[in-house]
Enzyme design. Structure first.
Site, PDB file in Angstrom:
ATOM      1  N   GLY A  35       4.496  77.769  52.523  1.00 38.44           N
ATOM      2  CA  GLY A  35       3.942  78.727  53.493  1.00 38.44           C
ATOM      3  C   GLY A  35       4.948  78.939  54.620  1.00 38.44           C
ATOM      4  O   GLY A  35       5.256  80.075  55.004  1.00 38.44           O
ATOM      5  N   HIS A  36       5.496  77.845  55.159  1.00 41.70           N
ATOM      6  CA  HIS A  36       6.547  77.975  56.174  1.00 41.70           C
ATOM      7  C   HIS A  36       7.759  78.672  55.557  1.00 41.70           C
ATOM      8  O   HIS A  36       8.418  79.489  56.203  1.00 41.70           O
ATOM      9  CB  HIS A  36       6.997  76.601  56.674  1.00 41.70           C
ATOM     10  CG  HIS A  36       5.943  75.823  57.395  1.00 41.70           C
ATOM     11  ND1 HIS A  36       5.332  74.715  56.850  1.00 41.70           N
ATOM     12  CD2 HIS A  36       5.411  75.981  58.618  1.00 41.70           C
ATOM     13  CE1 HIS A  36       4.466  74.228  57.720  1.00 41.70           C
ATOM     14  NE2 HIS A  36       4.482  74.968  58.800  1.00 41.70           N
ATOM     15  N   GLY A 148       2.212  82.680  60.852  1.00 43.72           N
ATOM     16  CA  GLY A 148       1.419  82.890  59.643  1.00 43.72           C
ATOM     17  C   GLY A 148       0.022  83.420  59.945  1.00 43.72           C
ATOM     18  O   GLY A 148      -0.585  83.086  60.967  1.00 43.72           O
ATOM     19  N   ASP A 151      -3.260  80.975  60.666  1.00 45.53           N
ATOM     20  CA  ASP A 151      -3.781  80.665  61.999  1.00 45.53           C
ATOM     21  C   ASP A 151      -4.086  81.986  62.700  1.00 45.53           C
ATOM     22  O   ASP A 151      -3.358  82.410  63.603  1.00 45.53           O
ATOM     23  CB  ASP A 151      -2.763  79.839  62.781  1.00 45.53           C
ATOM     24  CG  ASP A 151      -2.533  78.486  62.134  1.00 45.53           C
ATOM     25  OD1 ASP A 151      -3.396  77.614  62.267  1.00 45.53           O
ATOM     26  OD2 ASP A 151      -1.504  78.318  61.455  1.00 45.53           O
ATOM     27  N   SER A 186      -1.061  74.260  53.628  1.00 46.61           N
ATOM     28  CA  SER A 186      -1.172  73.674  54.963  1.00 46.61           C
ATOM     29  C   SER A 186      -0.480  72.322  54.972  1.00 46.61           C
ATOM     30  O   SER A 186      -0.474  71.616  53.958  1.00 46.61           O
ATOM     31  CB  SER A 186      -2.661  73.473  55.298  1.00 46.61           C
ATOM     32  OG  SER A 186      -2.809  72.555  56.360  1.00 46.61           O
ATOM     33  N   ARG A 188      -1.575  69.854  56.302  1.00 50.58           N
ATOM     34  CA  ARG A 188      -2.610  68.829  56.189  1.00 50.58           C
ATOM     35  C   ARG A 188      -2.995  68.545  54.729  1.00 50.58           C
ATOM     36  O   ARG A 188      -3.644  67.537  54.456  1.00 50.58           O
ATOM     37  CB  ARG A 188      -3.873  69.257  56.957  1.00 50.58           C
ATOM     38  CG  ARG A 188      -3.635  69.288  58.451  1.00 50.58           C
ATOM     39  CD  ARG A 188      -4.764  69.967  59.184  1.00 50.58           C
ATOM     40  NE  ARG A 188      -4.368  70.278  60.548  1.00 50.58           N
ATOM     41  CZ  ARG A 188      -4.702  69.569  61.608  1.00 50.58           C
ATOM     42  NH1 ARG A 188      -5.485  68.542  61.475  1.00 50.58           N
ATOM     43  NH2 ARG A 188      -4.280  69.901  62.799  1.00 50.58           N
TER      44      ARG A 188
HETATM   45  O1  PAF Z   1       1.168  76.557  63.968  1.00 48.05           O
HETATM   46  C1  PAF Z   1       1.819  75.563  64.345  1.00 48.05           C
HETATM   47  O2  PAF Z   1       2.430  74.848  63.566  1.00 48.05           O
HETATM   48  C2  PAF Z   1       1.865  75.250  65.841  1.00 48.05           C
HETATM   49  O3  PAF Z   1       0.656  75.534  66.448  1.00 48.05           O
HETATM   50  C3  PAF Z   1       3.038  75.911  66.582  1.00 48.05           C
HETATM   51  C4  PAF Z   1       2.922  77.427  66.589  1.00 48.05           C
HETATM   52  C5  PAF Z   1       4.348  75.522  65.931  1.00 48.05           C
HETATM   53  C6  PAF Z   1       3.073  75.452  68.030  1.00 48.05           C
HETATM   54  O4  PAF Z   1       3.249  74.071  68.124  1.00 48.05           O
END
Ligand code: PAF
Length: 288
Positions: A35-36, A148, A151, A186, A188
């Site tokens: 995802g990242h 993304g 969130d 995620s 998590r």
């Molecule tokens: O979405 C996240 O991983 C965090 O909330 C962020 C935007 C990096 C801020 O710490």
């Protein structure tokens, strides 16, 4: 390349800016997944230089246990980013982000976007997110910021902050990346027990079902259906909210709103998963 200090990062970025290069920036808390990866890939496609920050921001955690158990995986994060190409990894210490004597609190009118959903269940969370993202934007000063859709409330709040404070950066939102079965990617997810990981697809299935059912059921009835469907052995839905996509306020009827999103948080064992799905949106609204 990993950079740990603000001074080193700014020296590098100033050189790039002097060459007329654009800078794409993806803020993360590490524990990177595909995802990242999608955010970073787009940043690389659209910019000359891409920066990825890895910083587990203490000010956005309202539970110390959540902060302590947040996965920290710098070595494998580096590996994943290396595979994508050339990026600058900014991995600062808390003292670099929040140096003594610097007031990093952000005064901004978020128009109530921070009050419901995640804001209601995680008091102080968005204050911390706004604080760290503003501080990172001040450090990096990017042309484009990549966040993304997963969130939803977070990117809505950051867009509002950018607008209110006239930050000269364009926010680019990237669609939710899902596993083959539909579970939203995620950081998590690695903490899910194997059996919970396969059952967690119920969240995605429920969101899809709401989209189908919205012609027969009111938003309230859809929420009742969703809360019941996700209330499984070991699973506890914290909330499902059907909200106006602009204001994030809960809606009572589908037809008075042209942009509608359903957001949720569900506990799978002791892991809190969030997800969302856009239920309705005007054709003219370009999200991605
Ligand atoms: O979405 C996240 O991983 C965090 O909330 C962020 C935007 C990096 C801020 O710490």
């Amino acid at each position: 390349m990993i950079v740990n200090t603000v001074a080193d990062l700014q020296k590098k970025l100033d050189k790039e800016r002097a060459k007329g290069h654009t800078i794409g920036f993806t803020p993360t808390m590490g524990a990177l997944h595909d995802g990242h990866g999608a955010l970073v890939k787009l940043s690389m496609e659209r910019n000359d230089v891409s920066v990825v920050s890895i910083f587990v921001n203490p000010t956005q955690f309202n539970e110390k246990t959540d902060l302590d158990s947040y996965p920290r995986t710098l070595k494998s994060d580096e590996k994943l980013l290396k595979k994508l190409g050339k990026v600058i990894i900014f991995a600062p210490s808390p003292a670099e982000v929040y140096p003594k004597g610097l007031d990093t609190n952000v005064k901004v009118d978020l128009g109530g976007l921070d009050l419901q959903m995640e804001g209601a269940f995680r008091p102080g969370h968005f204050e911390g997110v706004v604080q760290v993202v503003k501080r990172l934007l001040d450090i990096v000063n990017p042309t484009q910021l990549f966040m993304g859709q997963k969130d939803f409330q977070q990117f809505s709040i950051i867009q509002k902050m950018i607008d209110e404070l006239e930050v000269p950066t364009r926010l680019v939102v990237v669609p939710i990346q899902r596993q083959d079965d539909g579970l939203a990617m995620s950081s998590r997810n690695v903490r899910l027990l194997p059996e919970d990981k396969s059952r967690a697809v119920v969240i995605y299935k429920t969101l899809k079902a709401i989209k189908r059912k919205k012609s027969q059921l009111t938003p309230k009835e859809c929420i009742k259906y969703a809360m019941e469907r996700c209330d499984l052995d070991g699973f506890k839905p914290e909330y499902f909210d059907i909200a106006d996509g602009y204001t994030l306020k809960s809606i009572k009827s589908w037809d008075k709103h042209d942009y509608v999103v359903c957001c949720c948080a569900v506990w799978a064992g002791d892991v809190r998963l969030i997800d969302n799905m856009i239920m309705k949106k005007p054709r003219s609204l370009k999200l991605y």
